[in-house]
Design a protein around this motif. Sequence first.
Motif, PDB file in Angstrom:
ATOM      1  N   UNK A   9       0.821  -1.202   0.000  1.00 50.41           N
ATOM      2  CA  UNK A   9       0.000   0.000   0.000  1.00 50.41           C
ATOM      3  C   UNK A   9       0.861   1.262   0.000  1.00 50.41           C
ATOM      4  N   UNK A  10       0.691   2.081  -1.001  1.00 48.52           N
ATOM      5  CA  UNK A  10       1.425   3.340  -1.091  1.00 48.52           C
ATOM      6  C   UNK A  10       2.844   3.201  -1.595  1.00 48.52           C
ATOM      7  N   UNK A  11       3.234   2.041  -2.060  1.00 43.71           N
ATOM      8  CA  UNK A  11       4.622   1.832  -2.462  1.00 43.71           C
ATOM      9  C   UNK A  11       5.027   2.745  -3.612  1.00 43.71           C
ATOM     10  N   UNK A  12       4.154   2.947  -4.582  1.00 41.14           N
ATOM     11  CA  UNK A  12       4.503   3.773  -5.732  1.00 41.14           C
ATOM     12  C   UNK A  12       4.077   5.224  -5.557  1.00 41.14           C
ATOM     13  N   UNK A  13       3.137   5.490  -4.675  1.00 36.77           N
ATOM     14  CA  UNK A  13       2.613   6.846  -4.551  1.00 36.77           C
ATOM     15  C   UNK A  13       3.682   7.817  -4.071  1.00 36.77           C
ATOM     16  N   UNK A  14       4.530   7.402  -3.163  1.00 37.25           N
ATOM     17  CA  UNK A  14       5.539   8.291  -2.603  1.00 37.25           C
ATOM     18  C   UNK A  14       6.585   8.731  -3.606  1.00 37.25           C
ATOM     19  N   UNK A  15       6.966   7.859  -4.506  1.00 39.16           N
ATOM     20  CA  UNK A  15       8.011   8.203  -5.467  1.00 39.16           C
ATOM     21  C   UNK A  15       7.761   7.498  -6.789  1.00 39.16           C
ATOM     22  N   UNK A  16       7.215   8.241  -7.734  1.00 39.47           N
ATOM     23  CA  UNK A  16       6.982   7.678  -9.070  1.00 39.47           C
ATOM     24  C   UNK A  16       8.318   7.581  -9.798  1.00 39.47           C
ATOM     25  N   UNK A  17       8.477   6.596 -10.656  1.00 40.52           N
ATOM     26  CA  UNK A  17       9.714   6.488 -11.438  1.00 40.52           C
ATOM     27  C   UNK A  17       9.917   7.737 -12.297  1.00 40.52           C
ATOM     28  N   UNK A  18      11.138   8.016 -12.659  1.00 39.03           N
ATOM     29  CA  UNK A  18      11.455   9.197 -13.454  1.00 39.03           C
ATOM     30  C   UNK A  18      10.657   9.201 -14.753  1.00 39.03           C
ATOM     31  N   UNK A  19      10.040  10.323 -15.054  1.00 32.78           N
ATOM     32  CA  UNK A  19       9.269  10.457 -16.278  1.00 32.78           C
ATOM     33  C   UNK A  19       7.815  10.040 -16.146  1.00 32.78           C
ATOM     34  N   UNK A  23      -1.422   9.550 -11.323  1.00 35.83           N
ATOM     35  CA  UNK A  23      -2.712  10.185 -11.603  1.00 35.83           C
ATOM     36  C   UNK A  23      -3.815   9.692 -10.690  1.00 35.83           C
ATOM     37  N   UNK A  24      -3.567   8.667  -9.903  1.00 33.18           N
ATOM     38  CA  UNK A  24      -4.560   8.263  -8.924  1.00 33.18           C
ATOM     39  C   UNK A  24      -4.711   6.761  -8.800  1.00 33.18           C
ATOM     40  N   UNK A  25      -5.432   6.376  -7.761  1.00 38.56           N
ATOM     41  CA  UNK A  25      -5.654   4.960  -7.519  1.00 38.56           C
ATOM     42  C   UNK A  25      -6.828   4.449  -8.357  1.00 38.56           C
ATOM     43  N   UNK A  37       0.863   8.132 -15.672  1.00 38.21           N
ATOM     44  CA  UNK A  37       0.999   8.532 -17.068  1.00 38.21           C
ATOM     45  C   UNK A  37       2.479   8.434 -17.405  1.00 38.21           C
ATOM     46  N   UNK A  38       2.794   7.725 -18.492  1.00 39.61           N
ATOM     47  CA  UNK A  38       4.192   7.571 -18.885  1.00 39.61           C
ATOM     48  C   UNK A  38       4.642   8.773 -19.720  1.00 39.61           C
ATOM     49  N   UNK A  39       5.924   8.883 -20.049  1.00 44.21           N
ATOM     50  CA  UNK A  39       6.422  10.032 -20.810  1.00 44.21           C
ATOM     51  C   UNK A  39       5.736  10.222 -22.159  1.00 44.21           C
ATOM     52  N   UNK A  40       5.176   9.155 -22.724  1.00 48.45           N
ATOM     53  CA  UNK A  40       4.492   9.251 -24.020  1.00 48.45           C
ATOM     54  C   UNK A  40       3.022   9.625 -23.867  1.00 48.45           C
ATOM     55  N   UNK A  41       2.538   9.770 -22.616  1.00 45.63           N
ATOM     56  CA  UNK A  41       1.156  10.153 -22.379  1.00 45.63           C
ATOM     57  C   UNK A  41       0.191   8.990 -22.210  1.00 45.63           C
ATOM     58  N   UNK A  44      -0.716   3.904 -17.537  1.00 47.28           N
ATOM     59  CA  UNK A  44      -0.205   2.565 -17.227  1.00 47.28           C
ATOM     60  C   UNK A  44      -0.517   2.203 -15.784  1.00 47.28           C
ATOM     61  N   UNK A  45      -0.692   0.922 -15.560  1.00 42.77           N
ATOM     62  CA  UNK A  45      -0.936   0.396 -14.224  1.00 42.77           C
ATOM     63  C   UNK A  45       0.396   0.282 -13.488  1.00 42.77           C
ATOM     64  N   UNK A  46       0.372   0.396 -12.187  1.00 43.53           N
ATOM     65  CA  UNK A  46       1.602   0.336 -11.394  1.00 43.53           C
ATOM     66  C   UNK A  46       2.338  -0.988 -11.584  1.00 43.53           C
ATOM     67  N   UNK A  47       1.610  -2.060 -11.842  1.00 40.23           N
ATOM     68  CA  UNK A  47       2.275  -3.349 -12.046  1.00 40.23           C
ATOM     69  C   UNK A  47       3.159  -3.320 -13.285  1.00 40.23           C
ATOM     70  N   UNK A  48       2.781  -2.535 -14.304  1.00 40.36           N
ATOM     71  CA  UNK A  48       3.614  -2.412 -15.505  1.00 40.36           C
ATOM     72  C   UNK A  48       4.916  -1.689 -15.182  1.00 40.36           C
ATOM     73  N   UNK A  49       4.863  -0.757 -14.252  1.00 39.61           N
ATOM     74  CA  UNK A  49       6.074  -0.041 -13.852  1.00 39.61           C
ATOM     75  C   UNK A  49       7.033  -0.980 -13.134  1.00 39.61           C
TER      76      UNK A  49
END
Length: 93
Positions: A9-19, A23-25, A37-41, A44-49
Amino acid sequence: MYGWRGSWRGAWIGSAPAGYRYIGPCRCGGGPHAFYVDPAGRIVHASALWRASFAGPTLRDLEAELEALREEKAYLEKRIQELEELKKKETQN
């Protein structure tokens, strides 16, 4: 099962990967069910990250980001030219 979900819970919310921009849960809450939202717009789901962090960016990702940057550069060059023309008109008056 609850302990595993709770640890994410909250693992990705604190620090999104660069780029990437958070946008929300999804409807069930935050953590691994968040969306970005990825650099291309693309959304994506957090699992893809999580998977992408191991594999690195794909050629498609790099091409999409490059194209987005080229479009932004063209827009900025056009806007600079417009502003320079406005400035030129103002100094003539």
